[in-house]
Design an enzyme around this catalytic site. Structure first.
Site, PDB file in Angstrom:
ATOM      1  N   GLU A  23      38.834  50.755  35.652  1.00 35.03           N
ATOM      2  CA  GLU A  23      38.867  50.994  37.229  1.00 35.03           C
ATOM      3  C   GLU A  23      39.998  52.111  37.451  1.00 35.03           C
ATOM      4  OE1 GLU A  23      36.997  48.458  39.601  1.00 35.03           O
ATOM      5  OE2 GLU A  23      35.191  47.936  38.693  1.00 35.03           O
ATOM      6  N   ASP A  52      40.966  55.345  38.711  1.00 35.81           N
ATOM      7  CA  ASP A  52      41.382  55.737  40.023  1.00 35.81           C
ATOM      8  C   ASP A  52      42.417  56.342  40.030  1.00 35.81           C
ATOM      9  OD1 ASP A  52      41.644  54.935  43.078  1.00 35.81           O
ATOM     10  OD2 ASP A  52      43.115  54.545  42.232  1.00 35.81           O
ATOM     11  N   ASP A  70      33.261  51.999  41.777  1.00 37.91           N
ATOM     12  CA  ASP A  70      33.433  50.946  40.918  1.00 37.91           C
ATOM     13  C   ASP A  70      33.290  51.821  39.347  1.00 37.91           C
ATOM     14  OD1 ASP A  70      34.881  49.815  42.731  1.00 37.91           O
ATOM     15  OD2 ASP A  70      34.009  48.097  42.593  1.00 37.91           O
ATOM     16  N   GLU A 123      34.865  55.445  38.746  1.00 36.56           N
ATOM     17  CA  GLU A 123      35.878  55.202  38.312  1.00 36.56           C
ATOM     18  C   GLU A 123      36.727  54.390  37.458  1.00 36.56           C
ATOM     19  OE1 GLU A 123      37.938  54.612  42.876  1.00 36.56           O
ATOM     20  OE2 GLU A 123      37.775  52.657  41.430  1.00 36.56           O
TER      21      GLU A 123
END
EC number: 3.1.26.3
Length: 244
Positions: free
Chosen positions: A49, A53, A122, A125
């Protein structure tokens, strides 16, 4: 498990060299809290994640920079925030029904649990992070950009005409109009700055500008950003910190 991964690969159009990366992208931390022995041979998806990101922000920033050479920093920043918001990423994840592939604890896997915006964002990502590690930046970019191409026109519409958009949403959701007020006028006559406020579902959002119209648009844009980020619910807006 291999059948599930193969199904997901077909859905996203990417065949992983290392399927453990794809599997890890869907390993929710709650599973390990419930079954800690799994940590002996599996890993949760939080590091992916984190990586995903960063990849999303980089790809989004460069794509916006290259695609809209005449737009200023503030505009591009607003558009990027809308694209990579929790709500925006959850919508991307929902296109592939990513929630169904998540490995969750029994507590998390309740009715509606797999469709929660935060979970879906999430997962998206983490999936991007896994694609980047397995296939490299160009494949990750090729996966991400079509989502933005499909959504950018709507985001531009919201950003360019935020007062109209906010009015439409307020009427549809609450059957009422936004309430605007002048909070402050400051600066010399030749360089006046106005601060306008808009009240949305009991919360006040302020914006400033060199004209009342510009300040009004800034306030509406701030309210829309908070509203979109939290799924456009009154409860979420009530919880939104006023400084946002």
């Amino acid at each position: 498990m291999s059948d599930r991964l193969a199904e997901l690969e077909r859905a996203i159009g990417i065949t992983f060299r290392d399927r453990t990366l794809l599997q890890t992208a869907f390993m929710h931390r709650s599973l390990f809290n419930e079954q800690p022995h799994l940590l002996n041979h599996l890993t949760d998806n939080e590091r992916l994640e984190f990586l995903g990101d960063s990849v999303l922000h980089f790809v989004t920033t460069t794509w916006l920079f290259e695609t809209f050479p005449d737009q200023d920093e503030a505009t591009l920043t607003n558009w990027r925030a809308a694209l990579v918001s929790t709500k925006g990423l959850a919508e991307c994840a929902a296109q592939f029904n990513l929630g169904q592939y998540a490995y969750l604890s029994r507590g998390e896997d309740n009715p509606g649990g797999r469709s929660r915006q935060k979970l879906l964002a999430d997962l998206f990502e983490a999936l991007v992070g896994a694609i980047y590690l397995d296939q490299g930046l160009e494949t990750a970019r090729a996966f991400i950009v079509p989502f933005w191409q499909a959504r950018i026109e709507q985001i531009i519409h919201i950003d360019l005409d935020p007062t109209t958009r906010l009015q439409e949403l307020m009427q549809a959701r609450f059957k009422q109009l936004p309430d605007y007020s002048i909070e402050e006028e400051r600066g010399p006559e030749h360089q006046r700055e106005y601060v306008m406020a808009v009240t949305v579902a009991g919360r006040k959002f302020t914006g400033s500008g060199s004209s009342k119209k510009e300040a009004k648009r800034a306030a509406a844009r701030k309210a829309l950003a908070a509203w979109d980020k939290h799924g456009f619910t009154a409860t979420a807006i009530d919880a939104q910190d006023e400084r946002n």
